[in-house]
Design an enzyme around this catalytic site. Sequence first.
Site, PDB file in Angstrom:
ATOM      1  N   GLN A  84     -13.515 -13.408  11.671  1.00  9.72           N
ATOM      2  CA  GLN A  84     -12.459 -12.587  11.361  1.00  9.72           C
ATOM      3  C   GLN A  84     -12.196 -12.170  10.141  1.00  9.72           C
ATOM      4  O   GLN A  84     -12.416 -12.764   9.173  1.00  9.72           O
ATOM      5  CB  GLN A  84     -11.214 -13.263  11.972  1.00  9.72           C
ATOM      6  CG  GLN A  84     -10.866 -13.414  13.643  1.00  9.72           C
ATOM      7  CD  GLN A  84      -9.639 -14.115  13.739  1.00  9.72           C
ATOM      8  OE1 GLN A  84      -9.242 -15.097  14.035  1.00  9.72           O
ATOM      9  NE2 GLN A  84      -8.529 -12.918  13.822  1.00  9.72           N
ATOM     10  N   HIS A  85     -11.386 -11.029   9.935  1.00 10.25           N
ATOM     11  CA  HIS A  85     -10.808 -10.495   8.626  1.00 10.25           C
ATOM     12  C   HIS A  85     -12.229  -9.821   7.850  1.00 10.25           C
ATOM     13  O   HIS A  85     -11.579  -9.085   6.754  1.00 10.25           O
ATOM     14  CB  HIS A  85     -10.269 -11.631   7.714  1.00 10.25           C
ATOM     15  CG  HIS A  85      -9.341 -12.441   8.642  1.00 10.25           C
ATOM     16  ND1 HIS A  85      -8.698 -11.951   9.666  1.00 10.25           N
ATOM     17  CD2 HIS A  85      -9.135 -13.699   8.550  1.00 10.25           C
ATOM     18  CE1 HIS A  85      -7.742 -12.997  10.212  1.00 10.25           C
ATOM     19  NE2 HIS A  85      -8.124 -14.246   9.568  1.00 10.25           N
ATOM     20  N   ASP A 245     -13.688 -14.874  16.163  1.00 10.01           N
ATOM     21  CA  ASP A 245     -14.385 -16.103  16.376  1.00 10.01           C
ATOM     22  C   ASP A 245     -13.064 -17.078  17.333  1.00 10.01           C
ATOM     23  O   ASP A 245     -13.483 -17.530  18.343  1.00 10.01           O
ATOM     24  CB  ASP A 245     -14.777 -16.818  15.482  1.00 10.01           C
ATOM     25  CG  ASP A 245     -14.077 -16.650  14.173  1.00 10.01           C
ATOM     26  OD1 ASP A 245     -12.692 -16.371  14.256  1.00 10.01           O
ATOM     27  OD2 ASP A 245     -14.666 -17.439  13.263  1.00 10.01           O
TER      28      ASP A 245
END
Length: 511
Positions: A84-85, A245
């Site tokens: 992520q991110h 994820d």
Amino acid sequence: MSSDGIFLGVDSGTQSVKVVALDLGRDRVIAKARQPHRLIGGLPPGHMEQHPQEWASAMQRAIRSVLSKVDRRRVRGIGVSGQQHGFVPLDATGEVIRPAKLWCDTSTVAECDILSSRLGGTAGAIRAVGNAILPGYTAPKILWLRRNEPGNYRRLRQVLLPHDYLNRFLTGSATMEAGDASGTALFDIRRRTWSAAAIRAIDPNLRDWLPALIDSHEAAGMLRPALARAWGLPTDVIVSAGGGDNMMGAIGTGNVRPGVVTASLGTSGTIYAYSGKPVVDRGGEIAAFCSSTGGWLPLLCTMNVTTVTGWACGLFGMDHAALERAVNSVPPGAGGLVMLPYLAGERTPNLPDSCGVIFGATQKNATRAHFVRAAMEGATFGLNYGLRRLAALGIRPREIRLTGGGARSSAWRGILADAFGVPVVAMKDDEAAALGSALQAAWCASRREGGHEDLGNLADRVVRVDAGSRRDPRKPARRLYREIQQLHDSLGRSLRPVFGSHRALLAGVPL
């Protein structure tokens, strides 16, 4: 029909890409593969970056490996999970402008402060997007690019997350779904749409550079014909929306209905639970994310889990078996040795400038075995800090399902049960994010064909816990761990004023 097909699940993490092949005719995974990729070395402290092109290369190698073990003609869909991110910046031609800044990059503290101030502080940020602005999220990384690399920022025409980049590679189309989008700090998690206030705080033009939003059950597109030919696949393979994820790990552990809680013990550690409504933490410590199933996924994240035990193994030349023996040779509490495991800073609690601390060393406990037990316990106390905050928001688990590399350790499962105070159990298949991606692809294919397959029913068919791995909390250890948890939390609070000044020492003195 898709119920008889094979679905590939891709999980692109910080260290590697993993691929599984789920045969829905047999309700089980029939093939797996893993391909590593690397972090960029030599960056300043706090900077963590990777080349997105390496994710795509590793994914292709892993997919080819899995396809060599299955009947390619039966492949119906692909689902992608990604860390992520991460911020993947593309130019007008679709080329990557610079390496991606990752979730574990903590170089954006100043940008977090700026964005929070522009939104009216933490309370204003939570009103705008449902979350505080933290260094791990995507929004401050975009502002970092604007402030630190203006030439690259002028080229920016599309913002993608890691799993979106891989979906684009597979389909040629750029999309994003609510689960992963909710970790950007640009997305209003309550309304499931982009936040105009958060976008204006960076650049009004940014709205034009964000991809189209699709629902979690929709397809990101069809597999590109060139890839289908190269891999020997049918021409009608769909690529599902995919997700972060954690969102895919929720599906892969059957965490798609209220009452199930998952703990992922990987490079970072996360604990999350399904909710049918938004769960917003006014203190900003628990992430108010959407799920990739149409619901919500309140989540805590710590940045230091298997990295801590891996570091300890490397320090003492241990393999995992030796680590397990050492931890089991020392009683709970590690003889009074306590570790704050903030080797990469920390996200929960929000201490991006923090560092690791060893407290309570004596002549009796200054041994390898005590040290590695304290490291494992320290990572666990970090997770339990957030679990108690989740409980305060109404998430009270009866059982916690474990996934990730740390879940394989019997010693660690015992520590987790004692610290959490609830039973823990590992999964039969510990590649939960990859499995969840494959399940989402099957769900998407069913919906696309006009079916009404329920994702929960699909998960019930495929997801299984390993009953033999279950560990129940022990009362004496539980009482001791409550006391150590208080000490652990108190140490973290007491050291907050000095963590920031320590970062200047990391650069060292030129010789």
